[in-house]
Design an enzyme around this catalytic site. Structure first.
Site, mmCIF file in Angstrom:
data_model
loop_
_atom_site.group_PDB
_atom_site.id
_atom_site.type_symbol
_atom_site.label_atom_id
_atom_site.label_comp_id
_atom_site.label_asym_id
_atom_site.label_seq_id
_atom_site.Cartn_x
_atom_site.Cartn_y
_atom_site.Cartn_z
ATOM 1 C CG HIS A 17 45.031 47.545 37.887
ATOM 2 N ND1 HIS A 17 44.038 47.861 38.251
ATOM 3 C CD2 HIS A 17 45.288 46.696 38.437
ATOM 4 C CE1 HIS A 17 43.843 46.845 39.430
ATOM 5 N NE2 HIS A 17 45.098 46.347 39.245
ATOM 6 C CE LYS A 41 41.479 38.374 45.400
ATOM 7 N NZ LYS A 41 42.391 39.700 45.017
ATOM 8 N NE ARG A 90 50.684 47.613 45.515
ATOM 9 C CZ ARG A 90 49.391 46.884 45.419
ATOM 10 N NH1 ARG A 90 48.897 47.275 45.943
ATOM 11 N NH2 ARG A 90 49.485 45.728 46.530
ATOM 12 C CB SER A 128 40.979 46.977 43.335
ATOM 13 O OG SER A 128 41.892 47.256 41.963
#
Length: 162
Positions: A17, A41, A90, A128
């Site tokens: 990040h 979440k 990614r 994360s």
């Protein structure tokens, strides 16, 4: 003025990040790191904790500010007069998902553009979720997150740092 938003939950913020933030800050006039307060979440860190973590790691970047938000990203963009969304990629699987979101955002607000930055190779595996998985078992997370954040992350799992 080119104002962009780099949105995410950043739970916790990783070197990946931070790499995207550093690189984005070089290509826009102002970068808002939008920390999503997603009630769906179950976050490890509160919204305030996440904002403070990011602020502590970006204070050397004068054109970066950190703001929490709820709701739709396009509404947050409009409130902040931002027209660029920054997203990190990614892998190809990230692109497929992110492309759909970018297209949906563009349909809702045609003046909003999404810019994709590929992750630096050394962070292409990092998320994360991986940080939390390693930390929950007391694993070494020093290659994933800044050193000063490690005790805070382990504390969430009642793990004392080695």
């Amino acid at each position: 003025m080119k104002r962009a938003v780099y949105p995410g939950s950043f739970d916790p913020i990783t070197f990946g990040h931070l790499d995207i933030i550093e690189r984005s800050a070089k290509i826009v006039d102002e970068l808002i790191v939008g920390v999503l307060n997603n009630s769906a979440k179950n976050s490890l860190f509160s919204i305030d904790e996440r904002v403070k973590m990011i602020e502590s790691k970006t204070k050397h970047l004068p054109n970066v500010k950190v703001v929490s938000f709820n709701g739709l990203l396009v509404d947050f963009m409009e409130q902040n007069e931002a027209t660029i969304i920054i997203r990190g990629l990614r892998a190809v699987t990230d692109f497929e998902y992110e492309l759909q979101i970018a297209q949906g955002n563009h349909v809702q607000k045609p003046d909003i553009e999404t810019v994709f930055l590929t992750s630096s190779l050394q962070y292409s595996y990092l998320s994360s979720t991986i940080v939390k998985e390693f930390a929950s078992y007391g694993g070494d997370i020093s290659k994933f997150v800044p050193e000063d954040l490690i005790p805070q992350i382990y504390a969430k799992y009642n793990i004392k740092e080695n």
